[in-house]
Design a protein around this motif. Structure first.
Motif, PDB file in Angstrom:
ATOM      1  N   VAL A  62       1.103  -3.330   0.177  1.00 17.13           N
ATOM      2  CA  VAL A  62       0.511  -2.265  -0.531  1.00 17.13           C
ATOM      3  C   VAL A  62       0.618  -1.085   0.166  1.00 17.13           C
ATOM      4  N   LEU A  63       0.083  -0.862   1.239  1.00 20.54           N
ATOM      5  CA  LEU A  63      -0.048   0.308   2.046  1.00 20.54           C
ATOM      6  C   LEU A  63       1.261   0.945   2.534  1.00 20.54           C
ATOM      7  N   VAL A  64       1.947   0.065   3.250  1.00 19.49           N
ATOM      8  CA  VAL A  64       3.310   0.522   3.759  1.00 19.49           C
ATOM      9  C   VAL A  64       4.210   0.994   2.715  1.00 19.49           C
ATOM     10  N   PRO A  65       4.418   0.142   1.523  1.00 17.35           N
ATOM     11  CA  PRO A  65       5.427   0.787   0.640  1.00 17.35           C
ATOM     12  C   PRO A  65       4.837   2.199  -0.091  1.00 17.35           C
ATOM     13  N   TYR A  66       3.498   2.009  -0.191  1.00 17.07           N
ATOM     14  CA  TYR A  66       2.995   3.365  -0.742  1.00 17.07           C
ATOM     15  C   TYR A  66       3.126   4.695   0.089  1.00 17.07           C
ATOM     16  N   LEU A  67       2.914   4.545   1.273  1.00 13.18           N
ATOM     17  CA  LEU A  67       3.136   5.426   2.209  1.00 13.18           C
ATOM     18  C   LEU A  67       4.698   5.883   2.541  1.00 13.18           C
ATOM     19  N   GLY A  68       5.481   5.042   2.349  1.00 15.75           N
ATOM     20  CA  GLY A  68       6.912   4.901   2.606  1.00 15.75           C
ATOM     21  C   GLY A  68       7.195   6.156   1.281  1.00 15.75           C
ATOM     22  N   LYS A  69       7.037   5.711   0.062  1.00 16.25           N
ATOM     23  CA  LYS A  69       7.255   6.407  -1.234  1.00 16.25           C
ATOM     24  C   LYS A  69       6.985   7.907  -1.038  1.00 16.25           C
ATOM     25  N   TYR A  70       5.667   8.107  -0.609  1.00 18.53           N
ATOM     26  CA  TYR A  70       5.106   9.252  -0.338  1.00 18.53           C
ATOM     27  C   TYR A  70       5.888  10.135   0.611  1.00 18.53           C
TER      28      TYR A  70
END
Length: 112
Positions: A62-70
């Motif tokens: 959850v967190l790593v993909p979201y931060l990567g996208k942002y």
């Protein structure tokens, strides 16, 4: 089969069994912990490991993909802006987002 085929198998000697008998057993521990305390500690340790595993899944899924996208979009926007400023040196001094949206609305209304 004949008994000769088993001649190559090593057999336990009295010397090796004495070595095994001299090893300390697990029941001869120095701390005296009741079975219920051992069970509680193992349950607590198991739950702790499960919690760590759930936290790891939360981070990786959850967190790593979201931060990567942002941050990926931020980096792409920054890079594209730098490229466009280098390729087309036009000075635009609109730093207020509200003003930018207002100008866009006026231009859209003017084109109708």
């Amino acid at each position: 089969m004949s008994d000769q085929s088993y001649d190559n198998i090593p057999r336990a000697t009295s010397e090796s069994s004495d070595e095994l008998d001299s090893l300390p057993s697990t029941s001869a521990s120095t701390t005296s912990v009741s079975p219920s305390e051992e069970e509680w500690q193992s349950d607590a340790e198991r739950e702790w490991k499960e919690s760590l595993q759930q936290l790891e899944l939360l981070l990786t899924m959850v967190l790593v993909p979201y931060l990567g996208k942002y941050f990926g979009r931020k980096a792409a926007y920054w890079g594209w802006t730098k490229y466009m400023e280098w390729n087309y040196p036009v000075k635009i001094e609109i730093t207020n987002p509200g003003l930018f949206k207002g100008i866009g609305a006026v231009e859209a209304a003017a084109s109708l």
